[in-house]
Design an enzyme around this catalytic site. Structure first.
Site, PDB file in Angstrom:
ATOM      1  N   ARG A  14      -4.130   2.806   2.694  1.00 55.48           N
ATOM      2  CA  ARG A  14      -4.369   1.947   3.846  1.00 55.48           C
ATOM      3  C   ARG A  14      -3.429   2.352   4.958  1.00 55.48           C
ATOM      4  O   ARG A  14      -2.402   3.007   4.730  1.00 55.48           O
ATOM      5  CB  ARG A  14      -4.157   0.466   3.487  1.00 55.48           C
ATOM      6  CG  ARG A  14      -2.707   0.081   3.228  1.00 55.48           C
ATOM      7  CD  ARG A  14      -2.569  -1.406   2.957  1.00 55.48           C
ATOM      8  NE  ARG A  14      -1.191  -1.789   2.686  1.00 55.48           N
ATOM      9  CZ  ARG A  14      -0.296  -2.105   3.627  1.00 55.48           C
ATOM     10  NH1 ARG A  14      -0.639  -2.076   4.899  1.00 55.48           N
ATOM     11  NH2 ARG A  14       0.944  -2.439   3.294  1.00 55.48           N
ATOM     12  N   HIS A  37      -0.682   6.529  10.296  1.00 51.64           N
ATOM     13  CA  HIS A  37      -0.819   7.944   9.942  1.00 51.64           C
ATOM     14  C   HIS A  37       0.393   8.453   9.161  1.00 51.64           C
ATOM     15  O   HIS A  37       0.742   9.623   9.236  1.00 51.64           O
ATOM     16  CB  HIS A  37      -1.044   8.798  11.199  1.00 51.64           C
ATOM     17  CG  HIS A  37      -2.062   8.229  12.143  1.00 51.64           C
ATOM     18  ND1 HIS A  37      -3.357   7.912  11.753  1.00 51.64           N
ATOM     19  CD2 HIS A  37      -1.964   7.885  13.470  1.00 51.64           C
ATOM     20  CE1 HIS A  37      -4.010   7.422  12.797  1.00 51.64           C
ATOM     21  NE2 HIS A  37      -3.201   7.383  13.829  1.00 51.64           N
ATOM     22  N   ARG A  38       1.047   7.555   8.429  1.00 50.19           N
ATOM     23  CA  ARG A  38       2.215   7.882   7.593  1.00 50.19           C
ATOM     24  C   ARG A  38       3.431   8.310   8.408  1.00 50.19           C
ATOM     25  O   ARG A  38       4.371   8.893   7.865  1.00 50.19           O
ATOM     26  CB  ARG A  38       1.864   8.965   6.555  1.00 50.19           C
ATOM     27  CG  ARG A  38       0.787   8.537   5.547  1.00 50.19           C
ATOM     28  CD  ARG A  38       1.227   7.261   4.810  1.00 50.19           C
ATOM     29  NE  ARG A  38       0.315   6.873   3.742  1.00 50.19           N
ATOM     30  CZ  ARG A  38      -0.666   5.977   3.880  1.00 50.19           C
ATOM     31  NH1 ARG A  38      -0.869   5.401   5.052  1.00 50.19           N
ATOM     32  NH2 ARG A  38      -1.433   5.649   2.861  1.00 50.19           N
ATOM     33  N   LEU A  39       3.439   8.034   9.700  1.00 49.20           N
ATOM     34  CA  LEU A  39       4.606   8.316  10.531  1.00 49.20           C
ATOM     35  C   LEU A  39       5.496   7.072  10.544  1.00 49.20           C
ATOM     36  O   LEU A  39       5.601   6.363  11.546  1.00 49.20           O
ATOM     37  CB  LEU A  39       4.179   8.733  11.942  1.00 49.20           C
ATOM     38  CG  LEU A  39       3.370  10.029  12.005  1.00 49.20           C
ATOM     39  CD1 LEU A  39       2.951  10.327  13.447  1.00 49.20           C
ATOM     40  CD2 LEU A  39       4.177  11.192  11.440  1.00 49.20           C
TER      41      LEU A  39
END
Length: 215
Positions: free
Chosen positions: A10, A191-193
């Protein structure tokens, strides 16, 4: 039998974290986030995973509840005969994790666990509900038991034993204070940042050094 969770994911959209948002003290920053977790209605905002290493080098984790916080550290209580207490007495280097998943946040604390004074432990013990006091006496935490009924019978006997007075403080029970050496604040990002900031204690200067980490 096997399972694959590679496609389960997610996006983290609760919001970012910038250096300008952070307090100078990681304890003050933690208190701020804890207050927000409480206001958000998290069911157990003071629950933390305590990680220890035993005398054979084996790591273990369990959930305990934060019961106090100051510049001196993070406080919790346990039976001194428990697996965690035995591990901490052998190797006091521990880690705490606060998994505030509903807010896309986590806080990781690394430090040294030290037993609290008898007076400090007694003050907290005497503030506990009576049934919790009796449970502390009844349970030889982490030790095997043949069946639950034996534990319940021990509780019954202790209720009778202490029926006419206060429950005394057990000499095998008390508090630990984790004195932090590093504290990391993690905020999930799109975005996993993710945003990660770590405070490292400078013992010589008596201050904390703050740095941002890549996700």
């Amino acid at each position: 039998m096997s399972a694959n969770f590679e496609n389960y994911r997610r996006e983290y959209t609760a919001g970012g974290l910038a250096a300008a948002d952070l307090r100078e003290s990681p304890i003050a920053q933690f208190e701020h986030w804890l207050e927000q977790a409480i206001k958000a209605g998290l069911s157990d905002p003071t629950a933390m995973a305590l990680s220890t290493i035993d005398n054979e080098g084996r790591p273990w984790q369990r959930i305990v509840l934060l019961k106090g916080l100051s510049d001196g550290g993070f406080v919790f209580y346990t039976n001194f005969g428990s697996d965690k207490a035995i591990a901490m007495d052998a190797n006091p280097k521990v880690s705490l994790l606060f998994p505030w998943n509903e807010l896309d946040r986590q806080v990781i604390v690394g430090g040294t666990a030290k037993r609290m004074s008898l007076a400090e432990s007694a003050t907290y013990f005497l503030s506990r509900p009576r049934e919790s006091q009796i449970a502390a006496w009844a349970s030889r935490q982490s030790r095997p038991i043949a069946k639950r009924a034996l534990l319940e019978e021990e509780v019954r006997k202790l209720r009778q034993k202490f029926a006419d007075g206060d429950v005394p403080v057990p000499d095998f029970w008390g508090g630990y204070r984790v004195q932090p050496e590093r504290i990391e604040f993690w905020q999930g990002g799109e975005h996993r940042l993710h945003d990660r900031f770590r405070y490292l204690r400078d013992d010589a200067a008596g201050t904390w050094d703050l740095s941002q980490l890549q996700p």
